[in-house]
Design a protein around this motif. Structure first.
Motif, mmCIF file in Angstrom:
data_model
loop_
_atom_site.group_PDB
_atom_site.id
_atom_site.type_symbol
_atom_site.label_atom_id
_atom_site.label_comp_id
_atom_site.label_asym_id
_atom_site.label_seq_id
_atom_site.Cartn_x
_atom_site.Cartn_y
_atom_site.Cartn_z
ATOM 1 N N LYS A 182 7.484 -0.690 3.184
ATOM 2 C CA LYS A 182 7.104 -1.993 3.761
ATOM 3 C C LYS A 182 6.089 -2.658 2.822
ATOM 4 N N TYR A 183 6.238 -3.931 2.639
ATOM 5 C CA TYR A 183 5.302 -4.677 1.779
ATOM 6 C C TYR A 183 4.933 -5.990 2.513
ATOM 7 N N ALA A 229 0.857 -1.200 0.000
ATOM 8 C CA ALA A 229 0.000 0.000 0.000
ATOM 9 C C ALA A 229 0.889 1.245 0.000
ATOM 10 N N LEU A 230 0.376 2.309 -0.577
ATOM 11 C CA LEU A 230 1.098 3.583 -0.643
ATOM 12 C C LEU A 230 0.481 4.576 0.320
ATOM 13 N N ASP A 231 1.354 5.309 0.985
ATOM 14 C CA ASP A 231 0.898 6.356 1.914
ATOM 15 C C ASP A 231 1.760 7.597 1.657
ATOM 16 N N LEU A 232 1.130 8.738 1.362
ATOM 17 C CA LEU A 232 1.873 9.970 1.045
ATOM 18 C C LEU A 232 2.571 10.551 2.262
ATOM 19 N N ASP A 233 2.157 10.144 3.432
ATOM 20 C CA ASP A 233 2.839 10.627 4.621
ATOM 21 C C ASP A 233 4.207 9.961 4.733
ATOM 22 N N VAL A 234 5.032 10.503 5.646
ATOM 23 C CA VAL A 234 6.377 9.983 5.807
ATOM 24 C C VAL A 234 6.601 9.628 7.274
ATOM 25 N N GLY A 235 7.721 8.921 7.470
ATOM 26 C CA GLY A 235 8.082 8.565 8.844
ATOM 27 C C GLY A 235 7.088 7.613 9.460
ATOM 28 N N SER A 236 6.774 7.889 10.693
ATOM 29 C CA SER A 236 5.851 7.008 11.398
ATOM 30 C C SER A 236 4.436 7.099 10.864
ATOM 31 N N ASN A 237 4.128 8.128 10.114
ATOM 32 C CA ASN A 237 2.790 8.272 9.540
ATOM 33 C C ASN A 237 2.631 7.463 8.262
ATOM 34 N N ASN A 238 3.711 6.852 7.780
ATOM 35 C CA ASN A 238 3.625 5.989 6.611
ATOM 36 C C ASN A 238 3.171 4.590 7.060
ATOM 37 N N VAL A 239 3.036 3.708 6.075
ATOM 38 C CA VAL A 239 2.576 2.328 6.372
ATOM 39 C C VAL A 239 3.588 1.634 7.284
ATOM 40 N N GLN A 240 3.085 1.119 8.354
ATOM 41 C CA GLN A 240 3.950 0.454 9.327
ATOM 42 C C GLN A 240 3.674 -1.047 9.481
ATOM 43 N N ASN A 241 2.456 -1.464 9.126
ATOM 44 C CA ASN A 241 2.105 -2.866 9.426
ATOM 45 C C ASN A 241 0.994 -3.323 8.496
ATOM 46 N N TYR A 242 0.976 -4.649 8.225
ATOM 47 C CA TYR A 242 -0.084 -5.272 7.428
ATOM 48 C C TYR A 242 -0.740 -6.378 8.267
ATOM 49 N N LYS A 243 -2.046 -6.511 8.076
ATOM 50 C CA LYS A 243 -2.815 -7.564 8.772
ATOM 51 C C LYS A 243 -3.685 -8.276 7.754
ATOM 52 N N ILE A 244 -3.972 -9.540 8.031
ATOM 53 C CA ILE A 244 -4.841 -10.345 7.164
ATOM 54 C C ILE A 244 -6.040 -10.803 8.004
ATOM 55 N N PRO A 289 -8.690 -13.169 9.750
ATOM 56 C CA PRO A 289 -8.435 -14.482 10.369
ATOM 57 C C PRO A 289 -8.803 -15.660 9.443
ATOM 58 N N ASN A 290 -7.888 -16.654 9.356
ATOM 59 C CA ASN A 290 -8.130 -17.865 8.560
ATOM 60 C C ASN A 290 -7.205 -18.951 9.105
ATOM 61 N N SER A 291 -7.390 -20.171 8.590
ATOM 62 C CA SER A 291 -6.630 -21.302 9.119
ATOM 63 C C SER A 291 -5.413 -21.651 8.285
ATOM 64 N N HIS A 292 -5.249 -21.050 7.134
ATOM 65 C CA HIS A 292 -4.165 -21.446 6.220
ATOM 66 C C HIS A 292 -3.020 -20.407 6.117
ATOM 67 N N PHE A 293 -3.325 -19.144 6.269
ATOM 68 C CA PHE A 293 -2.303 -18.122 5.956
ATOM 69 C C PHE A 293 -2.140 -17.109 7.090
ATOM 70 N N ARG A 294 -0.964 -16.587 7.109
ATOM 71 C CA ARG A 294 -0.667 -15.430 7.936
ATOM 72 C C ARG A 294 0.134 -14.427 7.071
ATOM 73 N N VAL A 295 0.199 -13.197 7.526
ATOM 74 C CA VAL A 295 0.901 -12.174 6.729
ATOM 75 C C VAL A 295 2.087 -11.636 7.523
ATOM 76 N N LEU A 296 3.189 -11.453 6.808
ATOM 77 C CA LEU A 296 4.388 -10.859 7.400
ATOM 78 C C LEU A 296 4.663 -9.499 6.734
ATOM 79 N N THR A 297 5.167 -8.568 7.500
ATOM 80 C CA THR A 297 5.529 -7.234 6.970
ATOM 81 C C THR A 297 7.022 -7.190 6.714
ATOM 82 N N ARG A 298 7.386 -6.959 5.464
ATOM 83 C CA ARG A 298 8.783 -6.926 5.064
ATOM 84 C C ARG A 298 9.196 -5.491 4.707
ATOM 85 N N ASN A 299 10.507 -5.218 4.720
ATOM 86 C CA ASN A 299 11.050 -3.892 4.380
ATOM 87 C C ASN A 299 11.821 -3.941 3.065
ATOM 88 N N ARG A 300 11.555 -2.965 2.186
ATOM 89 C CA ARG A 300 12.337 -2.838 0.965
ATOM 90 C C ARG A 300 13.590 -1.999 1.250
#
Length: 799
Positions: A190-191, A157-172, A174-185
């Motif tokens: 973060k993707y 996701a894209l966020d025009l803000d910077v620093g801590s106001n930018n994207v910090q975390n991703y959530k999925i 609830p399900n039984s097969h998958f979880r989501v991890l937040t990675r850094n480019r």
């Protein structure tokens, strides 16, 4: 004063700096100041006056104002209080984009004296933008035999803000097969990655729908969502693998559209449909999609548009290789844009002084800033102006310069300068920008009017008409405007006895001189006066010139006959002995002329004569002489009219009548002039009358001659001293001698005798009769004392 003064029509006025730079090559720094974006206009930032240690009145008197690169009106300075205020709402995303920190550089400029303070304003980000996914729905095809722990990258996701106001975390969801991890480019973004936690069974659940949420670090946090649809596919043993997990490529910013960036390559050990690979960008951003394109079959990545180092420094995108069975592998492309010297330097003039007052030392002509968006040597600049100009560039703070006059300027020498500011960068090839400034030099009253001549000589003919234009004086002034407007005036006369105000007048606007009255050469032949010329500057400057007026003579005086007098009651009769030789001096006509030059050159001529040819007049000295020997047949009485004429144009003349009596000797009696005139005027008689009169006359003459002869004999015997006297019944009178020198119109020196007789009762004045040796004078007249003063005034010395 607002920053955008150069663009405000009300403030397009020229700033004049009459001060020196307080610091050379460096300037003090203020701040840094900070403000939160979206702050309302007019909000307080800081008190610059306190930071500078200046009082409120000093801020105003020194002309403090804010200038910034590009003259953008972000801030304003309230000089009454020294407060720095927000001029308009600041949007950090528009001002700086993804860059952090967001810093706006500006300067505080003091005009009097000139001083520049560097300052910066940091715009702090607020959480005013939510994360946004470029793909609202993501579709993943995952083989059912995928191992536990396998990760599938998802679009960030894209966020025009910077620093801590930018994207910090991703959530999925609830399900039984998958979880989501937040990675850094590598660029800090973060993707999300979807990680398999439980095996998939296509027969049990062929499709799984999940909700992916991106959260920023704001307070409260903002979020954005996207749908993830997972299709469980039948097993494909091998997924494609790239030769490199990271492709790092550099490309010059001036690369043309269509240029090959890189060729990515992946392989799949499967055969058939499962071994056929296609290449795509994995969830590219909008900017990536517009800039790059990938060939699905060959893996070639080319430019769709030109890249700009000054806009985007680098691009990062994931490339997915998918086989025919739906399995895929990925790699990352990091495209770094190489700066090329494609931007010429920019010049922004912050202050300009025009016109420049002449004779003002060390004046600041302009203040300007230089910028170049390129990097490295491509962004380093050198500024210069023409060598033949009396100006100097001085650095004043970061990328700021002042254009200063090296010497005092002289408007009369040059009133306009075309200054070309040349800014050259250090790139290859070098680019330059030229900015032209026209500096006008304003006039100062430093030149006094100068007359075209130090002295003027004018000539005017006498008897001129009043208000006659007799000449012109002219003065010029090298200044301009009112400083060059010259007015003329008459200065006090050199000779206090000359009434200059009654003689001449001057036109104060053009220097025309006029004679106020008719001039008389005989009374005033020349006069001098001074003329002043003053300009209208402040203070006024002046000069003066000498004017000499020569009065030219006009032939306005006719000759005046001094001798013989023409106003006597009885004319003077000249006696000439019949024994006189030819050339005998009978008398001399004396005349003068009040004019000068050839107007006073007199000539004499015999106009009328009783007997032409007997007498002649010398043309140059007026002497009347006999022209031949006299005879007994010549008449005894002669009337001569002598004309005296000057040499003027037109000539003027006067005439004088002479009475000449021919005698045998100076003892012979003669008829008085009135009787002679009466005899001349007697009317003619018949022949008989003539005979009688002739006989009586002869008899009377004979008798009179006898009586005279006897009387003379008796007189001689008596021993009377009658040599210098006239023998008359009333008694002798002493004679007077008149000595006439060669002055005036007389060419020689003569001695004449003046005698008075009282017997005739005519009181006649006999004047200037020449003395002949051994001849007694015969001259009736009256006493000479009455006219002595008059004749002496003409240069004669009458004793």
């Amino acid at each position: 004063m607002e920053i955008g003064w150069m663009h405000n029509p009300r403030q397009r006025q020229v700033l004049v700096f009459f001060v020196l730079l307080s610091m050379y090559g460096a300037s003090a720094e203020l701040g840094p100041y900070s403000v939160v974006e979206e702050t309302e206009r007019g909000s307080f930032v800081a008190n610059v006056g306190k930071d500078l240690g200046l009082g409120l009145t000093e801020m105003s008197t020194r002309g403090a104002r804010i200038i910034s690169q590009g003259n953008k009106e972000h801030l304003q300075l309230k000089v009454q209080t020294g407060d720095l205020l927000i001029n308009d709402k600041l949007d950090r995303e528009k001002l700086c984009g993804p860059s952090e920190p967001c810093i706006l550089h500006f300067q505080v400029l003091m005009e009097k004296p000139l001083e520049i303070f560097q300052a910066e304003l940091r715009v702090q980000d607020i959480n005013d933008h939510s994360p946004v996914f470029t793909e609202r729905e993501m579709i993943l095809k995952i083989p059912e035999n995928s191992p536990i722990g396998i990760a599938f990258p998802l679009s960030n996701a894209l966020d025009l803000d910077v620093g801590s106001n930018n994207v910090q975390n991703y959530k999925i969801s609830p399900n039984s097969h998958f979880r989501v991890l937040t990675r850094n480019r590598s660029d800090g973004r973060k993707y999300p990655e979807l990680v398999l936690d439980k095996e998939l069974y296509r027969e049990e659940e062929p499709e799984i729908s999940l909700t992916l949420t991106a959260l920023d670090g704001g307070s409260p946090p903002r979020y954005g969502t996207a749908q993830v649809r997972i299709e469980v596919v039948d097993s494909n043993d091998n997924a494609p693998e790239f030769e490199q997990s990271l492709y790092k490529v550099h490309i010059p910013e001036d690369s043309p559209v269509g240029s090959l960036v890189v060729t990515v390559s992946a392989s799949d050990v499967d055969s058939g449909v499962y071994g056929k690979i296609s290449y795509t960008f994995f969830q590219p951003s909008e900017d990536i999609s517009k800039t790059l394109e990938v060939n699905a079959m060959t893996g070639e990545i080319r430019l769709r548009k030109k890249v700009d180092f000054e806009t985007v420094l680098s691009y990062e995108v994931d490339i997915k290789a998918t086989d025919g069975g739906g399995l895929s592998g990925k790699c990352t492309l990091l495209l770094q844009v190489v700066d090329v010297n494609d931007n010429p330097p920019e010049v922004t003039v912050s202050a300009l002084t025009t016109p420049i007052p002449e004779n003002s030392p060390d004046i600041v002509v302009a203040v300007f800033s230089v910028s170049d968006p390129d990097s490295g040597d491509n962004g380093k600049t050198i500024s210069s102006i023409q060598d033949d100009l009396p100006f100097l560039l001085k650095p004043s703070g970061k990328n700021f310069y002042t254009l200063v006059a090296q010497k005092t300027l002289d408007r009369e020498e040059r009133d306009e300068y075309n200054i070309t500011i040349t800014v050259t960068d250090m790139g290859t090839p070098r680019l330059n920008t030229e900015h032209n400034i026209t500096a006008l030099v304003s006039d100062v009253n430093d030149n006094a009017p100068a007359f075209t001549q130090t002295s003027y000589t004018l000539s005017v003919r006498e008897n001129n008409s009043p208000a006659l234009h007799i000449g012109t004086v002219r003065a010029t002034d090298r200044d301009a405007g009112a400083n060059a407007q010259v007015t003329y005036s008459l200065l006090p006369p050199l000779d206090p006895h000359v009434s200059l105000a009654s003689l001449v007048a001057i036109n104060p606007d053009n220097g025309h001189l006029f004679a106020l009255r008719s001039l008389d050469y005989e009374a005033l032949r020349a006069f001098e006066f001074r003329v002043g010329a003053a300009d209208r500057g402040s203070p006024a400057l002046s000069s003066q010139a000498l004017v000499r007026v020569l009065v030219a003579d006009d032939n306005d005086n006719a000759p005046f006959v001094l001798y013989p007098l023409q106003n006597a009651s009885a004319p003077c009769t000249e006696l000439v002995p019949r024994a006189a030789e030819a050339g005998y001096l009978v008398t001399k006509v004396v005349a003068v002329d009040g004019d000068s030059g050839q107007n006073a050159w007199l000539s004499y001529q015999l106009l009328k004569a009783t007997e032409p040819g007997l007498f002649g007049v010398w043309a140059h000295n007026g002497e009347v002489r006999t022209a031949r020997l006299l005879s007994e047949r010549d008449a005894a009485k002669h009337r001569l009219v002598v004309l005296v004429k000057d040499n003027g144009e037109p000539p003027l003349s006067a005439s004088v009548t002479l009475h000449v009596l021919l005698v045998d000797g100076f003892s012979q009696p003669y008829l008085p002039a009135p009787e002679a005139e009466a005899a001349d005027a007697a009317p003619a008689a018949p022949l008989t009358v003539y005979l009688v009169v002739a006989l009586a006359s002869v008899s009377s003459l004979f008798l009179f001659s006898v009586l005279v002869f006897v009387a003379v004999r008796l007189c001689r015997r008596g021993g009377a001293a009658s040599v210098g006297r006239c023998s008359v019944p009333e008694g002798p009178f002493p004679g007077h001698l008149v000595d006439v020198s060669g002055t005036g119109t007389l060419s020689q020196s003569y001695q004449y005798e003046v005698c008075l007789t009282g017997g005739s009762g005519s009181n006649e004045f006999k004047f200037l009769k020449p003395i002949l040796p051994n001849l007694p004078p015969q001259c009736p007249g009256k006493e000479i004392e009455e006219n002595r003063t008059f004749y002496n005034s003409f240069g004669f010395n009458i004793q």
